[in-house]
Design an enzyme around this catalytic site. Structure first.
Site, short mmCIF file in Angstrom:
data_model
loop_
_atom_site.label_atom_id
_atom_site.label_comp_id
_atom_site.label_asym_id
_atom_site.label_seq_id
_atom_site.Cartn_x
_atom_site.Cartn_y
_atom_site.Cartn_z
N LEU A 133 0.84 -1.20 0.00
CA LEU A 133 0.00 0.00 0.00
C LEU A 133 0.87 1.25 0.00
CD1 LEU A 133 -2.64 1.64 0.43
CD2 LEU A 133 -2.40 1.17 2.89
N ASP A 134 1.63 1.42 1.06
CA ASP A 134 2.55 2.55 1.22
C ASP A 134 3.78 2.01 1.93
OD1 ASP A 134 3.91 4.87 1.84
OD2 ASP A 134 2.46 5.58 3.31
#
Length: 387
Positions: A133-134
């Protein structure tokens, strides 16, 4: 780096190591794709329980994880997916290189991993990182925005720009603590203790205590609190921003619910004064004081925006937003981390990723392709463009 043709073909066997909070339906997707999947966890029983919880009993083989046990089962062309903490990746990658297996994780590239990339590339092995995701989806958003802006404004045009990328896992229903632990509390606290470097007002800036740089940030009409995280500056080059464009602001950071800074005031006081032992104890105390129950629902918000101001009045603005709430089957965080990672592993399986280091998709065209594939996987986003 060897050419794509020199890449060692994937065997079809995937070893997924770890079954923590971020292991979700991505593992199920791999059970649909790979010839064989093995889930490695602390004990074989816990691996079997994790598979049962995911509805995957009989579709993947449970294993008790130790690094020697994993290495003993690796065959050339196998793929190892590490969901363990980042410090564990280098040891696992070393075993992969020794046994000629590909490697994938969702974490940032560490120096210890980077040191082994030349040997992996020479052996025709893929090293896939930053594919969650990040980091991960945020990279896809940034590459797509930069690609669109370059087409609109032109690489050779002098311009200034502002790029912000904020991501956070928060409670779907706000609580007094203004947070829900979606990964290990110790990791959350230690991330807050790490200085952040970013560009603000055209100058490089360092925040020794990132939370002290917290500010309000409006996303789709909703007010959040955001602060810089890690070192943003190297991503200017990674995202392919032209040298003729000068950053006015360039920040990659963390997003929290409005009121978070005030709610965490006592935590920050202890972070300022505490040593490693005290912080470890604080992590345990916070986990006990703010448990996550099966009834809780999390929410993931990832907002990336780019504004470019060029000469001759040429401007371009665009943004991506991912806003997803978890459900009874799966947390939003598990979906948003595990599905991009599984997508990357499928690209190792089908031979479309080259040997050597890969950070999710690294061009605008490939990033757009990944986003289309993720939308089909239930990870949808919104693009807004103003020219």
């Amino acid at each position: 780096m060897p050419e794509l043709s020199a890449r060692l073909p994937a065997s079809g066997t995937v070893h997924w190591v770890g079954a923590g909070l971020s292991t979700g339906s991505g593992l199920a997707r791999l059970c649909d794709t790979a010839d064989r999947v093995r889930l490695w966890h602390r004990t074989e029983d816990r691996a079997a329980d994790a598979l049962a919880g995911l509805g995957l009993t009989g579709r993947a083989e449970p294993r008790a994880y130790t690094l020697p046990a994993l290495a003993a089962e690796l065959a050339p062309g196998d793929i190892v997916v590490s969901m363990l903490p980042a410090p564990e990746h280098a040891g696992i990658l070393a075993a992969c290189v020794a046994q000629e297996a590909h490697f994938a994780c969702s974490s940032y590239v560490s120096d210890a991993v980077l040191e082994q990339v030349p040997a992996a590339a020479a052996a025709g092995l893929v090293v896939l990182t930053e594919a969650g995701l990040d980091p991960g989806i945020d990279h896809l958003f940034a590459h797509c925005l930069v690609g669109r802006a370059r087409e609109a404004v032109g690489d050779d045009t002098a311009a200034s720009y502002s790029l912000t990328s904020y991501c956070g896992g928060v409670p779907a229903v706000p609580n007094d603590f203004r947070y829900r632990f979606s990964w290990a509390p110790a990791g959350v606290l230690n991330a807050l203790r790490s200085p952040a470097r970013y560009v603000q007002g055209g100058a490089e800036t360092v925040a020794g205590r990132p939370w002290e740089a917290t500010r309000r940030h409006v996303v789709d009409g909703e007010t959040f609190e955001v602060y810089p995280n890690r070192d943003s500056v190297p991503f200017i080059e990674q995202y392919g921003l032209p040298d003729t464009w000068k950053p006015q602001d360039f920040v990659r950071g963390t997003l929290r619910l409005e009121g978070w800074l005030r709610a965490w005031d006592t935590v920050f006081e202890q972070l300022k004064a505490g040593d490693d032992a005290r912080i470890a104890a604080l992590a345990a105390e916070l986990a006990a004081a703010h448990p996550t129950t099966d009834a809780d629902r999390d929410r993931v918000v990832l907002a990336v925006s780019l504004d470019v101001r060029g000469g001759g009045g040429r401007t371009w603005s665009g943004s991506y937003l991912l806003d997803l709430v978890g459900d009874a089957e799966e947390s939003a965080m598990a979906r948003c981390v595990s599905r991009p990672l599984a997508l990357g592993v499928r690209h190792i399986l089908d031979g479309s990723l080259p040997a050597g280091l890969n950070r999710a998709a690294e061009t605008a065209a490939r990033s757009a392709e990944w986003l289309r594939e993720l939308a089909l996987e239930g990870v949808e986003c919104t693009l807004r463009v103003d020219q």
